[in-house]
Design an enzyme around this catalytic site. Structure first.
Site, mmCIF file in Angstrom:
data_model
loop_
_atom_site.group_PDB
_atom_site.id
_atom_site.type_symbol
_atom_site.label_atom_id
_atom_site.label_comp_id
_atom_site.label_asym_id
_atom_site.label_seq_id
_atom_site.Cartn_x
_atom_site.Cartn_y
_atom_site.Cartn_z
ATOM 1 N N HIS A 237 -31.546 24.849 -20.935
ATOM 2 C CA HIS A 237 -31.698 26.109 -20.199
ATOM 3 C C HIS A 237 -30.733 27.143 -20.774
ATOM 4 O O HIS A 237 -29.814 26.808 -21.514
ATOM 5 C CB HIS A 237 -31.386 25.908 -18.708
ATOM 6 C CG HIS A 237 -29.942 25.597 -18.448
ATOM 7 N ND1 HIS A 237 -29.370 24.376 -18.757
ATOM 8 C CD2 HIS A 237 -28.927 26.364 -17.934
ATOM 9 C CE1 HIS A 237 -28.091 24.397 -18.442
ATOM 10 N NE2 HIS A 237 -27.784 25.584 -17.953
ATOM 11 N N LYS B 297 -19.652 25.989 -9.471
ATOM 12 C CA LYS B 297 -20.453 24.768 -9.395
ATOM 13 C C LYS B 297 -19.694 23.629 -10.072
ATOM 14 O O LYS B 297 -19.423 23.686 -11.274
ATOM 15 C CB LYS B 297 -21.813 24.976 -10.062
ATOM 16 C CG LYS B 297 -22.768 23.799 -9.889
ATOM 17 C CD LYS B 297 -24.177 24.184 -10.357
ATOM 18 C CE LYS B 297 -25.142 23.010 -10.151
ATOM 19 N NZ LYS B 297 -25.695 22.522 -11.404
ATOM 20 N N HIS C 284 -28.705 25.563 -23.941
ATOM 21 C CA HIS C 284 -27.810 24.405 -23.916
ATOM 22 C C HIS C 284 -28.298 23.350 -22.923
ATOM 23 O O HIS C 284 -29.164 23.623 -22.093
ATOM 24 C CB HIS C 284 -26.374 24.829 -23.599
ATOM 25 C CG HIS C 284 -26.213 25.578 -22.315
ATOM 26 N ND1 HIS C 284 -26.614 26.897 -22.147
ATOM 27 C CD2 HIS C 284 -25.708 25.212 -21.107
ATOM 28 C CE1 HIS C 284 -26.347 27.300 -20.915
ATOM 29 N NE2 HIS C 284 -25.809 26.277 -20.261
ATOM 30 N N ASP D 80 -28.212 30.320 -19.175
ATOM 31 C CA ASP D 80 -27.651 30.751 -17.888
ATOM 32 C C ASP D 80 -28.164 32.144 -17.537
ATOM 33 O O ASP D 80 -28.246 33.016 -18.408
ATOM 34 C CB ASP D 80 -26.119 30.771 -17.946
ATOM 35 C CG ASP D 80 -25.523 29.378 -18.045
ATOM 36 O OD1 ASP D 80 -26.257 28.398 -17.819
ATOM 37 O OD2 ASP D 80 -24.316 29.274 -18.351
#
Length: 353
Positions: A232, A213, A288, A234
């Protein structure tokens, strides 16, 4: 049926707007913690993101190798995120990957739109801007390009231009896959497991996917009101991040947001939920987020190492569980874990695992 195309953030930014649309303004409780990222990066007080030298990972000297493993394991347990230096991937290759990714976003809008995804129908591969996925209808100040880069036979959408995009990104994927195996091996040993164990548990060479991404964060006229990416963790096993040396990444540590320093020739690595679950929380999946600024475009290149969606049930490994440390996570497939997080996100702040 026509694709639902979000307004591109890059176009909003280049139109010279002085105030951002209300959909991008964060809630009041978040705004209190959003500060100038360049000032934040200069701050040396408080906890600082660890840097791990991986030179020992490739050494034949057992003591040197063990010392490297210890540093990696310590950072994974205490932080869940770290700068990796001497990681074995040539700087020239990394420069090519960055140049090709930047080149894609430098193209005219109509060229990028050829690769537009259709998130409304569940297709996130390709060029896009995030759709609102919470009740307040909030958006993030970023555009992106997302696709699978490894294994080769599972690759799908792939930009034809710039011409070096495919060769540079393919070679980077192969080398990063090798580094992933070495790191999983060290993390296995840190749990007292056979060194191949975590690799096997996340799908092995055949089924572990590397999803790429490129995040493009345009200049923002009101950076104190927006986020490039909201808080959020990961879902991946591991995430590897390159960036264009513009600060933006923040980690939540000891009750406050800590801004990552820009370390030349490093790769940032995050432990994801998958490894946190398998280790029963011994390794941390760090919360993060990403800040934006009004002076410089920020670009990051993230590779998410993801297990197969349905084939494997993620749960704490038996060796990580005891009477004193019962399982902290219920059994779920990777797909179920993603859906659980989305469901929780719609109900609360989304910080649940």
């Amino acid at each position: 049926m026509a694709k639902v195309v979000n307004p591109r953030v890059e176009i909003l930014s280049s139109n010279g707007i002085e105030s951002i649309p209300k959909e991008y303004v964060r809630p009041q409780e978040e705004l209190e913690s959003i500060r100038d990222v360049f000032e934040e990066e200069k701050c040396d007080e408080g906890p600082q993101l660890p840097t791990v030298d991986l030179q020992g990972l490739y050494s034949r000297d057992e003591k040197f190798r063990e010392k490297c493993h210890e540093e990696l394991i310590k950072a994974a347990k205490e932080w869940g995120v770290m700068h990796l230096i001497n990681h074995g991937i040539p700087n020239e290759l990394i420069d090519r990957v960055k140049m090709a990714g930047k080149g894609f976003f430098d193209q005219p809008a109509e060229e990028k739109e050829k690769y537009a995804n259709d998130q409304a129908s569940g297709n996130v591969q390709g060029y896009g801007s995030k759709l609102a996925n919470n009740a307040s209808g909030q958006l993030e100040w970023q555009d992106y390009f997302f696709h699978c880069i490894y294994p080769e036979e599972k690759r799908d959408i792939w930009p034809k231009t710039p011409t070096d995009y495919s060769p540079a990104t393919s070679e980077y994927a192969k080398q990063l896959r090798g580094l992933t195996s070495r790191i999983l091996s060290a993390l296995s040993l840190g749990l007292g497991l056979e060194q191949e164990r975590l690799e096997k548990e996340v799908g092995g060479m055949e089924d572990l996917l590397l999803q790429f991404k490129i995040n493009y964060y345009p200049k923002c006229p009101q950076p104190e009101l927006a986020l490039g990416v909201e808080a959020h963790t990961d879902v991946s096993a591991l995430t590897f991040i390159l960036h264009n040396m513009v600060p933006g990444l923040q980690l939540f540590c000891e009750g406050k947001w800590v801004t990552e320093k820009c370390v030349p020739n490093s790769i940032i690595m995050h432990i994801g939920d998958t490894i946190e679950i398998l280790s029963n929380g011994k390794y941390k999946s760090a919360l993060h987020r990403g800040l934006v600024n009004k002076e410089k475009v920020r670009i990051s290149w993230a590779v998410f190492c993801e297990p197969p969606k349905e084939k494997i049930v993620l749960k704490p490994l038996p060796e990580t569980v005891s009477e004193a440390e019962p399982p902290r996570f219920p059994p779920r497939t990777f797909a179920q874990h993603i859906m659980h997080k989305l469901f929780r996100k719609s109900e609360d702040s989304g910080e649940e695992k």
